[in-house]
Scaffold this motif. Sequence first.
Motif, PDB file in Angstrom:
ATOM      1  N   GLY A  81       0.825  -1.201   0.000  1.00  6.84           N
ATOM      2  CA  GLY A  81       0.000   0.000   0.000  1.00  6.84           C
ATOM      3  C   GLY A  81       0.858   1.249   0.000  1.00  6.84           C
ATOM      4  O   GLY A  81       0.629   2.184  -0.777  1.00  6.84           O
ATOM      5  N   LEU A  82       1.890   1.270   0.845  1.00  9.73           N
ATOM      6  CA  LEU A  82       2.756   2.450   0.930  1.00  9.73           C
ATOM      7  C   LEU A  82       3.498   2.682  -0.378  1.00  9.73           C
ATOM      8  O   LEU A  82       3.574   3.815  -0.879  1.00  9.73           O
ATOM      9  CB  LEU A  82       3.772   2.269   2.060  1.00  9.73           C
ATOM     10  CG  LEU A  82       3.301   2.687   3.449  1.00  9.73           C
ATOM     11  CD1 LEU A  82       4.374   2.390   4.457  1.00  9.73           C
ATOM     12  CD2 LEU A  82       2.936   4.157   3.470  1.00  9.73           C
TER      13      LEU A  82
ATOM     14  N   SER B 286      -4.811   5.947  12.248  1.00 10.26           N
ATOM     15  CA  SER B 286      -4.599   4.519  12.492  1.00 10.26           C
ATOM     16  C   SER B 286      -3.163   4.134  12.179  1.00 10.26           C
ATOM     17  O   SER B 286      -2.574   3.308  12.871  1.00 10.26           O
ATOM     18  CB  SER B 286      -5.583   3.678  11.677  1.00 10.26           C
ATOM     19  OG  SER B 286      -5.353   3.835  10.308  1.00 10.26           O
ATOM     20  N   SER B 287      -2.588   4.779  11.148  1.00 10.50           N
ATOM     21  CA  SER B 287      -1.200   4.433  10.843  1.00 10.50           C
ATOM     22  C   SER B 287      -0.281   4.956  11.940  1.00 10.50           C
ATOM     23  O   SER B 287       0.738   4.346  12.251  1.00 10.50           O
ATOM     24  CB  SER B 287      -0.792   4.995   9.482  1.00 10.50           C
ATOM     25  OG  SER B 287      -0.625   6.380   9.571  1.00 10.50           O
TER      26      SER B 287
ATOM     27  N   PHE C 295       7.898   5.719  10.973  1.00  7.59           N
ATOM     28  CA  PHE C 295       8.293   5.832   9.560  1.00  7.59           C
ATOM     29  C   PHE C 295       7.056   5.834   8.662  1.00  7.59           C
ATOM     30  O   PHE C 295       6.906   6.683   7.780  1.00  7.59           O
ATOM     31  CB  PHE C 295       9.216   4.656   9.233  1.00  7.59           C
ATOM     32  CG  PHE C 295       9.621   4.599   7.802  1.00  7.59           C
ATOM     33  CD1 PHE C 295      10.402   5.615   7.240  1.00  7.59           C
ATOM     34  CD2 PHE C 295       9.235   3.535   7.001  1.00  7.59           C
ATOM     35  CE1 PHE C 295      10.770   5.550   5.915  1.00  7.59           C
ATOM     36  CE2 PHE C 295       9.603   3.479   5.680  1.00  7.59           C
ATOM     37  CZ  PHE C 295      10.376   4.489   5.133  1.00  7.59           C
ATOM     38  N   VAL C 296       6.149   4.899   8.937  1.00  5.26           N
ATOM     39  CA  VAL C 296       4.924   4.821   8.139  1.00  5.26           C
ATOM     40  C   VAL C 296       4.124   6.112   8.296  1.00  5.26           C
ATOM     41  O   VAL C 296       3.619   6.678   7.320  1.00  5.26           O
ATOM     42  CB  VAL C 296       4.079   3.605   8.573  1.00  5.26           C
ATOM     43  CG1 VAL C 296       2.755   3.580   7.832  1.00  5.26           C
ATOM     44  CG2 VAL C 296       4.842   2.320   8.346  1.00  5.26           C
ATOM     45  N   TYR C 297       4.044   6.577   9.530  1.00  5.12           N
ATOM     46  CA  TYR C 297       3.290   7.795   9.805  1.00  5.12           C
ATOM     47  C   TYR C 297       3.874   8.970   9.016  1.00  5.12           C
ATOM     48  O   TYR C 297       3.146   9.745   8.377  1.00  5.12           O
ATOM     49  CB  TYR C 297       3.320   8.054  11.313  1.00  5.12           C
ATOM     50  CG  TYR C 297       2.674   9.338  11.744  1.00  5.12           C
ATOM     51  CD1 TYR C 297       1.417   9.700  11.263  1.00  5.12           C
ATOM     52  CD2 TYR C 297       3.301  10.180  12.664  1.00  5.12           C
ATOM     53  CE1 TYR C 297       0.815  10.870  11.667  1.00  5.12           C
ATOM     54  CE2 TYR C 297       2.707  11.349  13.071  1.00  5.12           C
ATOM     55  CZ  TYR C 297       1.465  11.701  12.570  1.00  5.12           C
ATOM     56  OH  TYR C 297       0.882  12.858  12.961  1.00  5.12           O
ATOM     57  N   ALA C 298       5.193   9.077   9.034  1.00  6.00           N
ATOM     58  CA  ALA C 298       5.843  10.183   8.322  1.00  6.00           C
ATOM     59  C   ALA C 298       5.571  10.082   6.824  1.00  6.00           C
ATOM     60  O   ALA C 298       5.268  11.086   6.160  1.00  6.00           O
ATOM     61  CB  ALA C 298       7.356  10.149   8.585  1.00  6.00           C
ATOM     62  N   LEU C 299       5.655   8.871   6.297  1.00  5.53           N
ATOM     63  CA  LEU C 299       5.386   8.687   4.871  1.00  5.53           C
ATOM     64  C   LEU C 299       3.950   9.068   4.536  1.00  5.53           C
ATOM     65  O   LEU C 299       3.684   9.693   3.504  1.00  5.53           O
ATOM     66  CB  LEU C 299       5.628   7.231   4.470  1.00  5.53           C
ATOM     67  CG  LEU C 299       7.078   6.790   4.322  1.00  5.53           C
ATOM     68  CD1 LEU C 299       7.132   5.340   3.904  1.00  5.53           C
ATOM     69  CD2 LEU C 299       7.794   7.645   3.301  1.00  5.53           C
ATOM     70  N   MET C 300       3.029   8.721   5.419  1.00 10.14           N
ATOM     71  CA  MET C 300       1.629   9.051   5.169  1.00 10.14           C
ATOM     72  C   MET C 300       1.441  10.557   5.132  1.00 10.14           C
ATOM     73  O   MET C 300       0.745  11.095   4.257  1.00 10.14           O
ATOM     74  CB  MET C 300       0.734   8.446   6.259  1.00 10.14           C
ATOM     75  CG  MET C 300       0.699   6.950   6.255  1.00 10.14           C
ATOM     76  SD  MET C 300       0.049   6.266   4.744  1.00 10.14           S
ATOM     77  CE  MET C 300      -1.683   6.493   5.041  1.00 10.14           C
TER      78      MET C 300
END
Lengths: 634, 102
Positions: free
Chosen positions: A293-294, A409-410, A417-422
């Motif tokens: 997804g990312l 939710s992320s 890391f995921v949060y920053a990418l989002m």
Amino acid sequence: MGMGEAWLLAALPAGAFVILLLFGRYLPRRGDWLSIAAIGASFVLIFPVLADLLDKIDASGSLPVPGLSGWDWIEYAGFNLRLGFAVDQLTIVMLVVVSFVALMVQVYSVGYMKDDPHYGWFFTCMSLFAAAMLTLVLADNFLLLYIAWEGVGFCSYLLIGFWNEKRSAAEAAKKAFVTTRIGDVGLLIGIMMLWRATGTFDMRDTFEAAKAGVMSEPYLTTAVILMFAGAVGKSAQFPLHVWLPDAMEGPTPVSALIHAATMVVAGVYLVARTLPLFEAAHPAALDLVTGLGLVTVFMSATMGLVMTDVKRVVAYSTINSLGLMMVALGSGQVAAAMIYLFAHGFFKALLFLSSGSILHATEKGDVQELGGLWRKMPVTGTVFGIGVLAMAGIPPLSGFWAKDEIILSSSQHQNAFVYALMALSVFITGLYMARLFILTFTGEPRDRHAHEHAHDAPPVMTVPLILLAILAVVAGFVVFDQVGDALGFPGGIGKFVFLEEPEAFKFHGDVAAVSIIAALAGVLGAFYFWSGEARPAKAAGARFPAVYALWKNKYYMDDLYQALIDRVVLAFGRFIAWWDRNIVNDTGVDGSAALAVYSGFRLKFSQTGRLPNYAFAIILGVVALAIIAMIVFV
Amino acid sequence: MIPMQHFLVLSGILFSLGVYGVLARRSAVLILMSVELMLQAVSINFIAFAVYLAPEAFVGLIFAVFVIVVAAAEVGLMLAIILRIFRNRATANVDEVDLMRW
């Protein structure tokens, strides 16, 4: 009319399809009214079904057993397959999106497809699609779901290639069909694996079995990853996303319905529906969902920055949205994904249909030939702008609430890391969506001729646009419990759609602030880069030519696949063709025939044609048999 | 009572005579008659076994009747064929008839 009659929802468009297919040409107006009436009736009939479901929820106070409908289909020696339809909350959300968007798109098509020579065929396909999609959503067992899954894929093929006299459209249809088929094979194998282990196709029985640990963890993990492959293909996730931008060759209403609001979210729906399996499997399965997804979010967002075809940019934004939903599912947040799916259905259909209006008015689909259209097309410009802001995630439009839930939710279920990418993806989304609006509707027209003839579409096209625009604004408010209560639901959509436990809408100021700042920065940044002569954008492109080329060439994925097809698939095909021609045909088939002919030719000279010779041979044979019989039996 | 072996020997002699006739004769009619001899030898065999080994069962006798019926039909057919050959080639000598040769 309650949940027991839910099969009617799918049966109505199916009936319309059959009538249109057989008698469409004899009906007045080629039967477009029949197709619209069928999907309209399906939309209206959702409400009694929903009321029935809400009664059951009130009565039981917890997650009710879904209302079943349908019949036994195949019963054989303990094997039982239902032509079964089930209604639960997840289904309701999908039903509303599918039937409402389908209705709007079909009404819009009356104007958009007006002069097309295959007008009737278009509505025939649309009815078939609606029937297949509603079956997919309602199916209570995997096999029926798979049948409907292939059904929507087939409709997608028919409609992408609707103008199949155009070579690019025929190629795109083929590409879409073959690419999604790669995933579909995985889905089929996954379903078969689950069936082999549990002996049932029924979804709820399968979930129970998975929870009870009937399957070993590696087995279950393999099965769900294979099923996810189906979702990757259908929902255009990396690495099978390449078909969706090309699918824009189809008529724009098709893009709006199939390739934005409904069919492509079938993959998201599949993962949401089977999330209990993912949770029972090894965590790697959900990590894979998040990871792909990312990657999808990033690739599509960056490609959206440089594409110049309006519909293609919107297509990349669709891939982007689908990636976001997958990230939410990867965090186990069905509610977040479904809220986004719900809101996305409306604003993305709106974006596509208004791009269709631009195309209809100017016959140009490339921003390099557009510009300054707002003055000429105020309604289209306004609703497109609403769609852009909703997609970018500007409050209080629907996209903001939906996206905020996913980012939240992320941030809670994934690492930083995921949060920053989002957060970064929100910024890029704002950037390319606003860019699209700026290049199309503001500034000076780049093609004078097209600009002069541009005008707003007739009401049959603008009314669906306005309705969708209203929903694009307000659909997000269903996240609030107060709104849900007012509408008669048990709380907001988060409390409505859940698998394990109800989840109220959470609003964290810091997360929302990050999201708002990122989105606003994106939109304002777009104005800096692309307004007027777009000099900063051109300068940036010239400054980083390698990056620009990478994005412009779609990360060379198409070239990579083409090379793979040329070097591997076609080479293997050539070998098989050689094998077939030389070994199977010339040696096996022709060779054995030639051998028979040759040996017959040689052996015929041993025949005398005289009766006594044959009589003697027969008697010798009998004597020989008699001797053998005596040796063996005596 | 006459022992069964006598009948079997008789049937064996008849069959051998038939075989000899088929191999040695050149006239198509005589070959046909030899074939009939062989068939009747088989019939005798059937009846002998039926009477001595399974007197209650009727099978062997029925078989013999069938053999006779089939033989009669076959004779009619064969004589017709021989007649046609004689008409065409003015001979019933099988050595001179080699139409089936390549």
